[in-house]
Design an enzyme around this catalytic site. Structure first.
Site, PDB file in Angstrom:
ATOM      1  N   PRO A  46      86.769 -28.964   6.431  1.00 41.67           N
ATOM      2  CA  PRO A  46      85.501 -29.830   6.095  1.00 41.67           C
ATOM      3  C   PRO A  46      84.216 -29.601   7.146  1.00 41.67           C
ATOM      4  CG  PRO A  46      87.483 -30.958   5.581  1.00 41.67           C
ATOM      5  CD  PRO A  46      87.916 -29.695   6.356  1.00 41.67           C
TER       6      PRO A  46
ATOM      7  N   GLY B 227      81.603 -30.729   9.860  1.00 42.48           N
ATOM      8  CA  GLY B 227      81.476 -32.130  10.524  1.00 42.48           C
ATOM      9  C   GLY B 227      82.222 -33.034  10.595  1.00 42.48           C
ATOM     10  N   SER B 228      83.726 -32.704  10.279  1.00 37.80           N
ATOM     11  CA  SER B 228      84.641 -33.329  10.210  1.00 37.80           C
ATOM     12  C   SER B 228      85.513 -33.854  11.276  1.00 37.80           C
ATOM     13  CB  SER B 228      85.608 -33.111   9.012  1.00 37.80           C
ATOM     14  OG  SER B 228      86.402 -31.870   9.291  1.00 37.80           O
TER      15      SER B 228
ATOM     16  N   SER C 190      85.135 -27.242  12.990  1.00 32.34           N
ATOM     17  CA  SER C 190      84.908 -25.937  11.980  1.00 32.34           C
ATOM     18  C   SER C 190      83.756 -24.952  12.758  1.00 32.34           C
ATOM     19  CB  SER C 190      84.088 -26.588  10.848  1.00 32.34           C
ATOM     20  OG  SER C 190      83.052 -27.335  11.191  1.00 32.34           O
ATOM     21  N   SER C 191      82.907 -25.562  13.544  1.00 33.86           N
ATOM     22  CA  SER C 191      82.016 -24.496  14.243  1.00 33.86           C
ATOM     23  C   SER C 191      82.568 -23.611  15.308  1.00 33.86           C
ATOM     24  CB  SER C 191      80.973 -25.329  15.090  1.00 33.86           C
ATOM     25  OG  SER C 191      81.718 -26.170  16.150  1.00 33.86           O
ATOM     26  N   ALA C 192      83.788 -24.165  15.915  1.00 36.10           N
ATOM     27  CA  ALA C 192      84.599 -23.445  16.788  1.00 36.10           C
ATOM     28  C   ALA C 192      85.426 -22.361  15.892  1.00 36.10           C
ATOM     29  CB  ALA C 192      85.472 -23.930  17.520  1.00 36.10           C
TER      30      ALA C 192
ATOM     31  N   ASP D  94      87.778 -26.546  22.008  1.00 34.76           N
ATOM     32  CA  ASP D  94      87.860 -26.117  20.591  1.00 34.76           C
ATOM     33  C   ASP D  94      88.086 -24.710  20.497  1.00 34.76           C
ATOM     34  OD1 ASP D  94      87.221 -28.869  20.376  1.00 34.76           O
ATOM     35  OD2 ASP D  94      85.650 -28.457  18.766  1.00 34.76           O
TER      36      ASP D  94
END
Length: 320
Positions: free
Chosen positions: A101, A103-104, A108-110, A152
């Site tokens: 998900p 922004g959870s 996710s960005s890493a 991350d």
């Protein structure tokens, strides 16, 4: 020619925000991943597509800009920054699939950044090590967010459960926490860059108050490391709850996150706290006995998923 790489999301057990100031932290790779596929473009445009996120964009890697056809732009910035650094600007097509998900607080960005760089390096036959990949991915996150922790990208690259020392040396645990965890997440996404900046502003305004709080978070991470090595699950839960109190004092909590934290404890979680930067996003609950009861309680208002720690870090085409 086609190159493929995937990288896991992560969950932070201890060290949110304090790790930015070189305090130790503990995080683990989870069994949710981002996969990036790169191939030559069929036209003169570099195109980014994701069915999972329902977006498509045309990228200008030289100017580090994009034209969005549909969807939300958030994750594009990480991919575009990676391409501007390491791509030769020839037209390519990038396909992203992800079950983390956005922004959870699950990294996710890493995961997207690590997978993008690994696929790009494979596409261009650029040799890399896990150490160099984690560093390159961290530099991308730093550019996009302004301030970032290397935790991350280290976890997404190496996988497993990792203790990050004050010297930023990743040390893998030889054992995992043998327990269920529940992630609760809201529809209100967190903004890592914004939250890190807010904590920095608070630290600058009240250094005599905030610096000891950040240092105490480091002490908690070290206590948790000993507890994990001893498989003392009860102590891990207790330390999670203490850590949450300190995160509250940094102003990164929200009413939605607090609701999930206390619902988890009320329904049997040994410990529960924010995971990630806060301001929205996720909580993590230690549930050795009744994860389904915790999930049912949180699902009345928000969303949940059950996670396991994963030993797998970044994987390329040959290893996927």
């Amino acid at each position: 020619m086609e190159s493929v790489a995937s990288a896991p999301g992560k969950t932070i057990l201890f060290g949110e925000h304090s790790v930015v100031y070189s305090e130790p932290a503990i995080a683990g790779a989870v069994n949710k991943r981002a996969t990036v596929k790169i191939r030559r473009s069929r036209n003169q445009n570099t195109i980014l597509k994701s069915k999972d996120l329902n977006f498509e964009a045309i990228l200008d890697t030289r100017k580090e800009s994009y034209s969005l056809k549909h969807g939300k732009p958030g994750i594009i910035r990480y991919i575009l920054n990676a391409l501007s650094k390491f791509h030769d600007h020839t037209p390519i097509e990038i396909l992203l699939s992800i079950n983390i998900p956005i922004g959870s607080g699950l990294g996710s960005s890493a995961a997207v950044t690590v997978a993008t760089l690994a696929a790009l390096f494979d596409y261009h036959d650029i040799p890399f090590t896990k150490e160099s990949l984690a560093q390159d991915a961290y530099n991308v996150e730093l550019d996009v967010q302004g301030m970032a922790s290397p935790l991350d990208t280290i976890v997404s690259t190496y996988g497993g459960l990792i203790y990050l020392s004050r010297e930023k040396k990743p040390i893998s645990f030889t054992n995992h926490i043998n327990s269920n965890f529940v992630i609760g997440f809201t529809t209100k996404y967190g903004n890592t860059g914004k939250m890190v900046k807010n904590v920095k502003n608070l630290k600058d305004a009240y250094p005599n108050i905030i610096n000891p709080i950040i240092e105490d978070m480091g002490f908690i991470a070290n206590e948790a490391r000993i507890a994990i090595l001893k498989n003392d699950i009860s102590k891990v839960g207790e330390l999670m709850n203490i850590n949450q109190g300190l995160l509250d004092s940094l102003g990164v909590n929200t009413s939605e996150l607090s609701r999930m934290i206390y619902l988890a404890r009320k329904n049997g979680a040994l410990g529960s706290k924010i995971t990630g930067s806060g301001g929205g996003g996720s909580i993590i609950a230690l549930c050795p006995h009744n994860p389904d009861k915790v999930m049912k309680a949180i699902n009345r208002y928000d969303n949940t998923l059950k996670i396991k720690f994963s030993k797998d870090g970044v994987l390329t085409k040959d290893s996927i």
